[in-house]
Scaffold this motif. Sequence first.
Motif, PDB file in Angstrom:
ATOM      1  N   GLY A  52       0.776  -0.920   0.111  1.00 14.61           N
ATOM      2  CA  GLY A  52      -0.084  -0.163   0.125  1.00 14.61           C
ATOM      3  C   GLY A  52       0.682   1.213   0.085  1.00 14.61           C
ATOM      4  O   GLY A  52       0.198   2.342  -0.034  1.00 14.61           O
ATOM      5  N   HIS A  55       0.195   3.837  -2.636  1.00 17.80           N
ATOM      6  CA  HIS A  55      -1.284   4.629  -2.551  1.00 17.80           C
ATOM      7  C   HIS A  55      -0.980   5.579  -1.607  1.00 17.80           C
ATOM      8  O   HIS A  55      -1.497   6.768  -1.564  1.00 17.80           O
ATOM      9  N   ASP A  58       0.928   8.675  -2.885  1.00 14.65           N
ATOM     10  CA  ASP A  58       0.015   9.416  -3.825  1.00 14.65           C
ATOM     11  C   ASP A  58      -0.891  10.182  -3.135  1.00 14.65           C
ATOM     12  O   ASP A  58      -1.161  11.448  -3.151  1.00 14.65           O
ATOM     13  N   THR A  59      -1.440   9.679  -1.813  1.00 11.99           N
ATOM     14  CA  THR A  59      -2.460  10.281  -1.107  1.00 11.99           C
ATOM     15  C   THR A  59      -1.703  11.455  -0.471  1.00 11.99           C
ATOM     16  O   THR A  59      -2.198  12.622  -0.414  1.00 11.99           O
TER      17      THR A  59
END
Length: 170
Positions: A52, A55, A58-59
């Motif tokens: 993860g 992700h 990116d978040t």
Amino acid sequence: MTDSKKILDAWDAYSEAHTDLDGWPHDDHAYGLRASQRDADTLTAFEPLRYGARHLLDTAQTQLAQLAENTVQSRWGYQLGVLGDALDQLDELHEQWLETRDALPLTAKPGTTDFDDALAEHHAESWSYLDDWATHGKALQEINTAARKARSPLAPAPARVPARRTAARK
């Protein structure tokens, strides 16, 4: 990354106790074995996060771009860059490990010298990038916390309390 921090703290304590004043190990073999264990433990601690991690990065990038400038720590952009570069390297090293593992003789299983040496080399190559995650990973939490505290432009404005009139009654 608290597990990684514990692993690093334990390593620092071991290293301090088992090296001379110039930093040279008292016993090269024992020191090497302990460093190899540190590397393996650090990779194991990172594994639950690994899939993860992209992700999360990116978040955090999206959140950082939306934060008011006065709420942003100047180091966060740099730290996200370090984390991204480290993750790219870890992905590449993982692919290399899979190729190396697949090229080992059929007799090379966990517990054999061929397998264990190749795996230890993979762990050693990965360690500095894992250390980057242990060192800079907290920035992900800090950015998320700042984003949660920031007022959303979509959130309703707080209700205004009307000013009291202080005119004297007659």
